[in-house]
Write an enzyme that holds these catalytic residues in place. Structure first.
Site, PDB file in Angstrom:
ATOM      1  N   HIS A 219      -4.399   2.926  -3.393  1.00 58.02           N
ATOM      2  CA  HIS A 219      -4.599   4.302  -2.844  1.00 58.02           C
ATOM      3  C   HIS A 219      -5.596   4.899  -3.822  1.00 58.02           C
ATOM      4  O   HIS A 219      -5.321   4.706  -5.036  1.00 58.02           O
ATOM      5  CB  HIS A 219      -3.319   4.894  -2.799  1.00 58.02           C
ATOM      6  CG  HIS A 219      -3.556   6.349  -2.087  1.00 58.02           C
ATOM      7  ND1 HIS A 219      -3.606   7.457  -2.582  1.00 58.02           N
ATOM      8  CD2 HIS A 219      -2.780   6.810  -0.830  1.00 58.02           C
ATOM      9  CE1 HIS A 219      -3.339   8.545  -1.797  1.00 58.02           C
ATOM     10  NE2 HIS A 219      -2.993   8.125  -0.510  1.00 58.02           N
TER      11      HIS A 219
ATOM     12  N   ASP B  21       2.950   1.883  -8.827  1.00 56.52           N
ATOM     13  CA  ASP B  21       2.960   3.296  -7.824  1.00 56.52           C
ATOM     14  C   ASP B  21       3.804   2.653  -6.708  1.00 56.52           C
ATOM     15  O   ASP B  21       3.449   1.832  -5.758  1.00 56.52           O
ATOM     16  CB  ASP B  21       1.488   3.383  -7.253  1.00 56.52           C
ATOM     17  CG  ASP B  21       1.309   4.158  -5.934  1.00 56.52           C
ATOM     18  OD1 ASP B  21       2.377   4.649  -5.498  1.00 56.52           O
ATOM     19  OD2 ASP B  21       0.392   4.206  -5.672  1.00 56.52           O
TER      20      ASP B  21
ATOM     21  N   GLN C 255       5.091   3.718  -1.439  1.00 56.03           N
ATOM     22  CA  GLN C 255       5.558   3.068  -0.185  1.00 56.03           C
ATOM     23  C   GLN C 255       6.604   2.306  -0.492  1.00 56.03           C
ATOM     24  O   GLN C 255       7.189   1.509   0.512  1.00 56.03           O
ATOM     25  CB  GLN C 255       4.177   2.406   0.447  1.00 56.03           C
ATOM     26  CG  GLN C 255       3.080   3.315   0.614  1.00 56.03           C
ATOM     27  CD  GLN C 255       3.329   4.270   1.766  1.00 56.03           C
ATOM     28  OE1 GLN C 255       4.267   3.963   2.568  1.00 56.03           O
ATOM     29  NE2 GLN C 255       2.621   5.225   1.945  1.00 56.03           N
TER      30      GLN C 255
ATOM     31  N   LYS D 178       7.898  11.085   1.071  1.00 55.43           N
ATOM     32  CA  LYS D 178       7.719   9.734   1.832  1.00 55.43           C
ATOM     33  C   LYS D 178       9.190   9.206   1.795  1.00 55.43           C
ATOM     34  O   LYS D 178       9.457   7.983   2.219  1.00 55.43           O
ATOM     35  CB  LYS D 178       6.959   8.794   1.275  1.00 55.43           C
ATOM     36  CG  LYS D 178       5.336   9.433   1.270  1.00 55.43           C
ATOM     37  CD  LYS D 178       4.467   8.343   0.656  1.00 55.43           C
ATOM     38  CE  LYS D 178       3.221   8.620   0.431  1.00 55.43           C
ATOM     39  NZ  LYS D 178       2.396   9.161   1.482  1.00 55.43           N
TER      40      LYS D 178
ATOM     41  N   CYS E 189      -6.813   6.552   2.621  1.00 50.02           N
ATOM     42  CA  CYS E 189      -7.044   6.918   1.240  1.00 50.02           C
ATOM     43  C   CYS E 189      -7.040   5.612   0.669  1.00 50.02           C
ATOM     44  O   CYS E 189      -6.796   5.420  -0.792  1.00 50.02           O
ATOM     45  CB  CYS E 189      -5.988   7.618   0.443  1.00 50.02           C
ATOM     46  SG  CYS E 189      -5.980   9.380   1.193  1.00 50.02           S
TER      47      CYS E 189
HETATM   48  N1  PLP Z   1       0.131   5.789  -3.437  1.00 45.20           N
HETATM   49  C1  PLP Z   1       0.358   5.376  -2.294  1.00 45.20           C
HETATM   50  C2  PLP Z   1       0.689   3.888  -2.199  1.00 45.20           C
HETATM   51  C3  PLP Z   1       0.475   6.367  -1.254  1.00 45.20           C
HETATM   52  O1  PLP Z   1       0.684   5.703   0.041  1.00 45.20           O
HETATM   53  C4  PLP Z   1       0.299   7.657  -1.437  1.00 45.20           C
HETATM   54  C5  PLP Z   1       0.371   8.606  -0.325  1.00 45.20           C
HETATM   55  O2  PLP Z   1       0.046   8.048   0.906  1.00 45.20           O
HETATM   56  C6  PLP Z   1       0.370   8.143  -2.545  1.00 45.20           C
HETATM   57  C7  PLP Z   1      -0.032   7.269  -3.757  1.00 45.20           C
HETATM   58  C8  PLP Z   1      -0.146   9.361  -2.885  1.00 45.20           C
HETATM   59  O3  PLP Z   1       1.133  10.358  -2.526  1.00 45.20           O
HETATM   60  P1  PLP Z   1       1.266  11.853  -2.724  1.00 45.20           P
HETATM   61  O4  PLP Z   1       0.097  12.345  -1.727  1.00 45.20           O
HETATM   62  O5  PLP Z   1       2.447  12.113  -2.313  1.00 45.20           O
HETATM   63  O6  PLP Z   1       0.954  12.175  -4.218  1.00 45.20           O
END
Ligand code: PLP
Length: 421
Positions: free
Chosen positions: A137, A214, A217, A240, A379
């Site tokens: 992401h 990270d 998900q 999420k 993203c």
């Molecule tokens: N990392 C992953 C794999 C994501 O799917 C997302 C959000 O879609 C993020 C990071 C960023 O999360 P946040 O916008 O809640 O900080």
């Protein structure tokens, strides 16, 4: 007390998955969109919120709204206990060794930025390498790029195969004595690929590198055990995992967090401040929590995790897998549709493109039929460009989705494709 501190997850039920009962907890699922029952399949972006979590806000603001940690009055004590209660719940949720390893942030993005700005800024220099993957992401790409531009270290990218699985042979080759940190997602938001983070952490550690995972998900869909993974850092977001927006978590190994400098200054993160002798900083986790945090949101996150545990995250993950298999099977019959991301280990994310139909058009038209999916680059532009596309349609599943909704989604998709072709 408004909220009790519970160290252990609630006992998991062995009863069959009762999706109708799960749905009862989500008021939004009763609404209509454009006169049609809502079918919400944008869960990888944000999951819906159960009433138990929504109620936390009215309870907090009606009964014990107060700033935490610094008050000596009853409301401040209650708010502090509830806030710290979530820290203990997150500790249990992630199987962290100690609640002090749980730092509250605004979300995964801020958690990663914390590591970049604190650990990265104090540790990385020209000649060092950080490994990320093609599946990342933007929030696990751009913060590293920003610091690399200043500090001159190199970012290397682990490639993916044609199914969207990480190329582990290439990963082993990329690891070397210059590698300082490996940062990958546990589950890809764009393709749903589940990455072998435990194996990757072991390999990173063999080379003396740290491992940041990270988990944005992963946390909503599978049991996360930071000790079993041996992650040095693990991040996830509240919104999420059936919680509110504006709150997330960074887990870190204790010795690392203790050695890292603060990244934001302000109230709450100090031991003493003086114009003459400078400032000394609080111990972890407070060293990394400057200013008044999102108190109600943190308390609500604790309630969301309690809700997840009452169903069982493994039961939720197994149910979503059933939905994914059903959906994969059904969309495979759609003429001209191609699924992107077909790795053997996948979470409930279905990304696809359709010949002769623009993803944006599909998203807009299917919304008219009450179905919420996401279209765009998710993203993850480098990944999509690698696969030669700018955008995909993405349906992603959660605890409350049903097989009937999947069928209705595929029927709606067929109708929409008929309109745009
Ligand atoms: N990392 C992953 C794999 C994501 O799917 C997302 C959000 O879609 C993020 C990071 C960023 O999360 P946040 O916008 O809640 O900080």
């Amino acid at each position: 007390m408004p909220h009790t501190v519970i160290e252990k997850p609630l006992a998991r039920s062995s009863a069959p998955y009762d999706v109708a009962a799960v749905r009862e907890d989500f008021p939004v699922l009763r609404r209509e969109v454009h006169g049609k029952p809502l079918i919400y399949l944008d869960n990888a972006a944000t999951s819906q919120t159960p009433r138990q979590v929504i109620e936390v806000f009215s309870d907090y603001y009606s009964r014990y709204n107060a700033n935490i940690h610094r008050g000596l009055h009853t409301l401040a004590d209650e708010a502090t206990a509830a806030f710290e209660g979530t820290r203990h719940r997150v500790k249990a949720f992630l199987n962290a060794e100690d609640a002090r390893q749980v730092i509250f942030t605004r979300g995964t993005t801020e958690a990663i930025n914390l590591v970049v700005q604190s650990w990265g800024r104090s540790q990385l220099a020209a000649g060092d390498e950080v490994l990320i993957s093609m599946l990342e992401h933007h929030s696990n790409i751009v913060p590293w790029q920003l610091l690399a531009a200043e500090r001159g270290f190199t970012i290397k990218v682990i490639p993916v195969d044609e199914q969207g699985a990480l190329d582990m042979v290439a990963y082993r080759e990329l690891l070397g004595e210059r590698t300082r940190l490996v940062a990958v997602n546990h589950v890809s938001n764009a393709f749903g690929t589940i990455n072998p983070v435990k194996e990757m952490a072991a390999l990173a550690h063999q080379h003396g590198a740290l491992m940041l995972v990270d988990g944005a998900q992963a946390a909503p869909h599978q049991l996360v055990d930071v000790q079993a993974i041996d992650a040095d850092f693990y991040a996830f977001s509240g919104h999420k995992v059936y919680g509110p927006t504006g709150v997330g978590v960074l887990y870190g190994k204790q010795a690392l967090l203790e050695a890292m400098p603060p990244w934001q200054g302000g109230g709450e993160m100090i031991k003493a401040v003086s114009f003459d002798s400078g400032t000394t900083f609080a111990d972890i986790p407070h060293k990394f929590e400057a200013g008044t945090p999102a108190i109600a949101e943190v308390i609500a996150l604790g309630r969301a995790l309690e809700w997840v545990e009452s169903i069982g995250v493994e039961s939720i993950g197994a149910w979503e897998h059933r939905l994914l298999e059903h959906a994969t099977q059904a969309v495979s019959q759609v003429e001209g549709l191609r699924i992107l991301g077909t790795a053997p280990h996948k979470a409930g994310v279905l990304s696809f493109i359709v010949d002769g139909a623009h993803s944006q058009d599909i998203g807009l038209l299917i919304d008219q039929l009450g179905v919420a999916i996401r279209t765009g680059h998710h993203c993850a532009q480098p990944l999509l460009h690698h696969f030669g596309v700018d955008a995909t349609c993405r349906a992603s599943f959660a605890a409350y989705n049903t097989l009937e909704e999947v069928d209705a989604f595929v029927a709606a998709l067929n109708r929409v494709i008929g309109m745009v072709r």
